[in-house]
Design a protein around this motif. Sequence first.
Motif, PDB file in Angstrom:
ATOM      1  N   GLU A 221       0.844  -1.199   0.000  1.00  0.00           N
ATOM      2  CA  GLU A 221       0.000   0.000   0.000  1.00  0.00           C
ATOM      3  C   GLU A 221       0.880   1.249   0.000  1.00  0.00           C
ATOM      4  O   GLU A 221       1.926   1.286   0.649  1.00  0.00           O
ATOM      5  N   MET A 223       0.212   5.249   0.888  1.00  0.00           N
ATOM      6  CA  MET A 223      -0.827   6.086   1.487  1.00  0.00           C
ATOM      7  C   MET A 223      -0.260   7.426   1.941  1.00  0.00           C
ATOM      8  O   MET A 223       0.937   7.568   2.205  1.00  0.00           O
ATOM      9  N   PRO A 233      -6.304   2.911   6.589  1.00  0.00           N
ATOM     10  CA  PRO A 233      -5.577   2.198   5.533  1.00  0.00           C
ATOM     11  C   PRO A 233      -6.527   1.338   4.712  1.00  0.00           C
ATOM     12  O   PRO A 233      -7.635   1.021   5.149  1.00  0.00           O
ATOM     13  N   SER A 234      -6.079   0.923   3.528  1.00  0.00           N
ATOM     14  CA  SER A 234      -6.906   0.047   2.698  1.00  0.00           C
ATOM     15  C   SER A 234      -6.466  -1.411   2.798  1.00  0.00           C
ATOM     16  O   SER A 234      -7.224  -2.301   2.424  1.00  0.00           O
ATOM     17  N   HIS A 235      -5.235  -1.662   3.306  1.00  0.00           N
ATOM     18  CA  HIS A 235      -4.726  -3.028   3.370  1.00  0.00           C
ATOM     19  C   HIS A 235      -4.695  -3.513   4.826  1.00  0.00           C
ATOM     20  O   HIS A 235      -4.282  -2.769   5.721  1.00  0.00           O
ATOM     21  N   THR A 238      -1.370  -3.075   6.727  1.00  0.00           N
ATOM     22  CA  THR A 238      -1.108  -1.711   7.173  1.00  0.00           C
ATOM     23  C   THR A 238      -1.849  -1.427   8.462  1.00  0.00           C
ATOM     24  O   THR A 238      -1.308  -0.814   9.394  1.00  0.00           O
TER      25      THR A 238
END
Length: 252
Positions: A221, A223, A233-235, A238
């Motif tokens: 990721e 960011m 976060p998107s993951h 993370t």
Amino acid sequence: MIALDVADLDVWFGHGEDRVDAVRGASFSVEKGGSFGLVGESGSGKSTVLRAITGLAPAWSGSIIVNGKPLGATRDRTFYGTVQMVFQDPYASLHPRHSVDKVLNETLRLHGIRDTNRRIPELLEQVGLGPSFRFRYPHQLSGGQRQRVAIARALAPEPSILLLDEPTSALDVSVQAEILNLLTDLRRERGLTYVMVSHDLSVVGHMTEKVAVMKGGEIVEVMDVAAMRAMTPSHPYTRHLLEASLGYKRAG
């Protein structure tokens, strides 16, 4: 303008059955004057990325472009006049039998700078060390003072990009903030571009605007620091790192 562009970077060690893929498919870019962080656990490949950029990890493929110029297999003086690296351990990176004067003198002369008697005091002043430090040896310096000398050495050829490999992790907590503040001031005064490797998310959050999170040699990721601070976060990895750095798991 993009100062550093890394695309599809693979880095490996060994050959055949002994080959170890340390970095796989890493891509990121850093704008001129920007500050970019690489974070992840030990062995995630973040320091290997810096070594590939500087030519210290020779087995790599992909694309590395510095100020619009693609890098090949070797690095010349022009490259090292543009890109310099500050290493993690300031004692190991300084020759124990070389005085501060000799360290800086050799670096300046290597880059074709002859006016060393003028430049050395200037460099020491820029990193917060007075003239009394010029003829001292590494064993006569504290950890923070040694790292200041290492930063002065990196600044000697007047680079525009600094690669910072855990620059404060070997220092006492009381000294870490001083070095980070020095690096912040130098970036602002000189318009430097930073790429910083750290396992400490609070350091990266303080020093950078964007962060790439690495796991197992891959960037999972990229960011903004604002998103990192907002815990968005998107993951999942993370999120795991963020929660671990805060010491608790958020409910919900």
